[in-house]
Design an enzyme around this catalytic site. Sequence first.
Site, PDB file in Angstrom:
ATOM      1  N   HIS A 130      -8.089  -4.259  -1.425  1.00 55.86           N
ATOM      2  CA  HIS A 130      -6.794  -3.671  -1.107  1.00 55.86           C
ATOM      3  C   HIS A 130      -6.160  -4.322   0.124  1.00 55.86           C
ATOM      4  O   HIS A 130      -4.933  -4.407   0.223  1.00 55.86           O
ATOM      5  CB  HIS A 130      -6.960  -2.166  -0.868  1.00 55.86           C
ATOM      6  CG  HIS A 130      -5.682  -1.442  -0.645  1.00 55.86           C
ATOM      7  ND1 HIS A 130      -4.682  -1.378  -1.592  1.00 55.86           N
ATOM      8  CD2 HIS A 130      -5.220  -0.760   0.440  1.00 55.86           C
ATOM      9  CE1 HIS A 130      -3.660  -0.680  -1.105  1.00 55.86           C
ATOM     10  NE2 HIS A 130      -3.962  -0.306   0.124  1.00 55.86           N
ATOM     11  N   SER A 144       0.845  -1.186   0.000  1.00 56.97           N
ATOM     12  CA  SER A 144       0.000   0.000   0.000  1.00 56.97           C
ATOM     13  C   SER A 144       0.890   1.249   0.000  1.00 56.97           C
ATOM     14  O   SER A 144       1.733   1.394  -0.891  1.00 56.97           O
ATOM     15  CB  SER A 144      -0.947  -0.030   1.198  1.00 56.97           C
ATOM     16  OG  SER A 144      -1.858   1.040   1.143  1.00 56.97           O
ATOM     17  N   ASP A 170      -8.821  -4.979  -6.018  1.00 54.42           N
ATOM     18  CA  ASP A 170      -8.410  -3.740  -5.346  1.00 54.42           C
ATOM     19  C   ASP A 170      -8.946  -2.537  -6.124  1.00 54.42           C
ATOM     20  O   ASP A 170      -8.642  -2.363  -7.296  1.00 54.42           O
ATOM     21  CB  ASP A 170      -6.879  -3.691  -5.287  1.00 54.42           C
ATOM     22  CG  ASP A 170      -6.361  -2.551  -4.406  1.00 54.42           C
ATOM     23  OD1 ASP A 170      -7.147  -1.639  -4.082  1.00 54.42           O
ATOM     24  OD2 ASP A 170      -5.175  -2.575  -4.061  1.00 54.42           O
TER      25      ASP A 170
END
Length: 932
Positions: free
Chosen positions: A913, A651, A876
């Site tokens: 995600h 991330s 995601d």
Amino acid sequence: MRSLLSLAVLAAASVVSAVSVTGNRLLVVLDDVAEKESYSKLFGSLAGSDRGFDITYDTPRSEDLQLFHLGERTYDHIVFLPTKVKALGPKLTPQILLDFVNAAGNIMVALSATAPASTSTVAFLAELGISLPQERTGLVVDHFNYDTVSASEKHDTLVLHNSKPVRGDMSDVFSLRDDEVLALPHTVGHTLGAGELLTPILRAPSTAYSYNPKEQTEVVDPDDLFAVGQQLALASAFQARNSARVTVLGSAEMLQDKWLDAKVALEGGSKVSTKNAAFAKTLTGWTFQELGVLRVDEIEHRLKDSNETNPEIYRIKNEVHYQISLSEYRWDAWVPFNANPNDPPQLEVSMLSPFHRLNLAQEEYSATDGACTYSTDLILPDQHGIFNLRVNYKRPFYTYIDEKRTVSVRHMAHDEWPRSFVISGAWPWISGIGATVSGLAQSRFTMLYALTLILIGMARRDTRNWPRISARDMAPCADLADYALESRSQTLLSDRSSPSGPEPSYTVGETQKYTCEEPLLLDWGGVLPSFDIAYETWGTLNKDKSNVILLHTGLSASSHAHSTEANPSPGWWEKFIGPGGPVDTDKHFVICTNVIGGCYGSTGPGSVDPANGERYATRFPILTMDDMVRAQFRLLDHLGVEKLYASVGSSMGGMQSLATGALFPERVGRIVSISGCARSHPYSIAMRHTQRQVLMMDPNWNRGFYYDSRVPPHAGMKLAREIATVTYRSGPEWEQRFGRRRADSSKPPALCPDFLVETYLDHAGEKWCLTYDPNSLLYVSKAMDLFDLGVEHRRATLSRRRERQEAMQKGDSEAVAAPAACTLTLPETPYEEQPESQVDTTEPSVPGSSRPPEDLVQGLKPLRDIPTLVMGVASDILFPAWQQREVAEALRLSGNRNVTHMELSEEMSLFGHDTFLLDLKHVGGNIRLFLG
């Protein structure tokens, strides 16, 4: 008898011609045919029975020389030795040589500092991205690695030892043992462009340099040097997309008889024989495709438990087995191809863009097998269409493989589904239909009966005294104050919703702390006079401190990635770190920090400003991802770590991991970027902007100065986290996890959290706002928005930093005191769009297009020599999978030939995600394989 003799001759000819897979017709171009005697051993080996080349010797001036006849090649290979002519003539123009390569011909160019290269040769090599000195000649000299026997004064005979592949993933076909040396007299160095088809074979030592001996006879001016050190290539390879090969050797003399096994000695060393003969054989063998030639022997795909091979039609979600058999040609035989286990061939299942990209596992083979089989099992996507099963394997020193099989994937036809009454699992459903129908009939009868009784009662009673129903009774929880007191959704979630799906563990506790007393200049002009870095470590640091992995966190996480003795609570990557884990603490020393700007021990907006003794709040200077990485490397300097074994992040951490390679390429050994990007895209910026706006609309935020208030911006922070949580997970996961179920179906609908997904979001927001500083959210999320590894952005940042440094060095008082523009304090008036910022709709950008922007390709060039793993997740929505594809492709275009890209399909992970926090099998497995 005559027929038997003919068969014997044909058999012998077939053996001879089989040594090179592209033919045995070799043309040697040299200044004078008599010069071939100087290379008699090399050409004798090529023409001998073990290699069998039919050699033609000719000069550039020959009238009979031609490379094509009636559109076909007259030769299969060409060797150019040094000539004294300025141009090679009309039969050997650069365009004709390019046509020869395009027709799958192979060329070897040998140069010498004693004779300038022809203009034709210079122009031809320039087309391939290989640059020679402007004067067409140059001499490479090394005052530390030279032959004391033949070049004790001029130092122009290089002695190379311990030659290894330029990158660890390359074939070691040209490598030497530690006790072997090469001698290169009168060498012409050259430089290589960024083309992905170029590969250096021999690089010059770091102490070598190239100059023009004719113009710099007495004094060598450093400013006039052509190139120095490892900028210089001494031997290079170019392999065209049709697998035609071109090699450039800077020293033709090393191929001469007297140098093939000459005695040489380094200063202070004993004499040893060169390995020029073995190198010459390998170099010509690779050039003429006697080595490193790959072949596809067989491709097979089928249903996993079926014997029918290579069907043209599959059904959605079929389990398919795919295998490909590969062999490698070595000198005179096809042998099984044994790929690098850290870089195996991959199967790509694609329509317009890849749905799967899977590693092919190598199966066992015996010495008698002619090929090695690589295979994998996969589940086809839940989407009908025409799909390609493609193996695209392109590696240095091997011919390219690009094999594609096209299949149709369709849904089940209506008459292919089994009837429901024959499926035992459907019997409860059928019974339910019957019960529903009977129940419906009974309820209708009951309703009609009750309605009759009501009508009779209305006729008999006075309705004026009936109780009235208020709007509050019709819409419970409309009063948010009462709802806040009741906290009903939190209780429901803690009791019933939490166990329904995996959640990451975010905890804080005792950490180690490093205080840096040296000022840190930030990208937007601010300065931190000193700062703290909170960090935690796992594993054991080895003696040379070469086993360090720097772990970068996402926005939400602290440095507590794994439990420690000081803090035994599970960390946010608890199962990924540890002995034998994907990040193996038996091998590596892992460091995880809380970023500056955060609120888990590192300096951030909630810290005290040493200038006035008050908390920074929104007077804290603007941060970027690069600023956070620079602060982390201050910690590494403090710990004495010169180079990381790997930089790993997910991330926001995936962004930082790429930034480490851009800022400190010489200090990073490997990069892992999971669900990250090389530049923030508008959707993610918009979502973070929305979160910040919701937070700042809370009156208790007070423009960031809420630390002395009894009530922090609790409501705004909670709503911001709920918005963020929507982007962290995926719709398909929530469909399976929550569906349309309500928290308490026995009660009427309400405006408080009612559906399970609402109670889940409510709990996530409530938990978050009690642990994270709102100002840290503003600063860290804004740093994510500002992230861009494009070259123009980086140049602008570098210019801004340089101006600020110069002003500070001059003692400018305004520069030393950070201006308001360096902070996130709200401006008095909102920004207005300027004409140059208007959206350009003439050439709309297509997200995920096949070619990344050139600006990004150039910006990622510092990472070209760093092995990189890029992972993305199809489900995601915050960092879409096309962004990871963009990073991988931009890295490849920048010259990085060791890029591994993995994309997890929705069938592999539905967690969106947050997959990087939860999927130990696919995410952890690929990390373990890459880190080794």
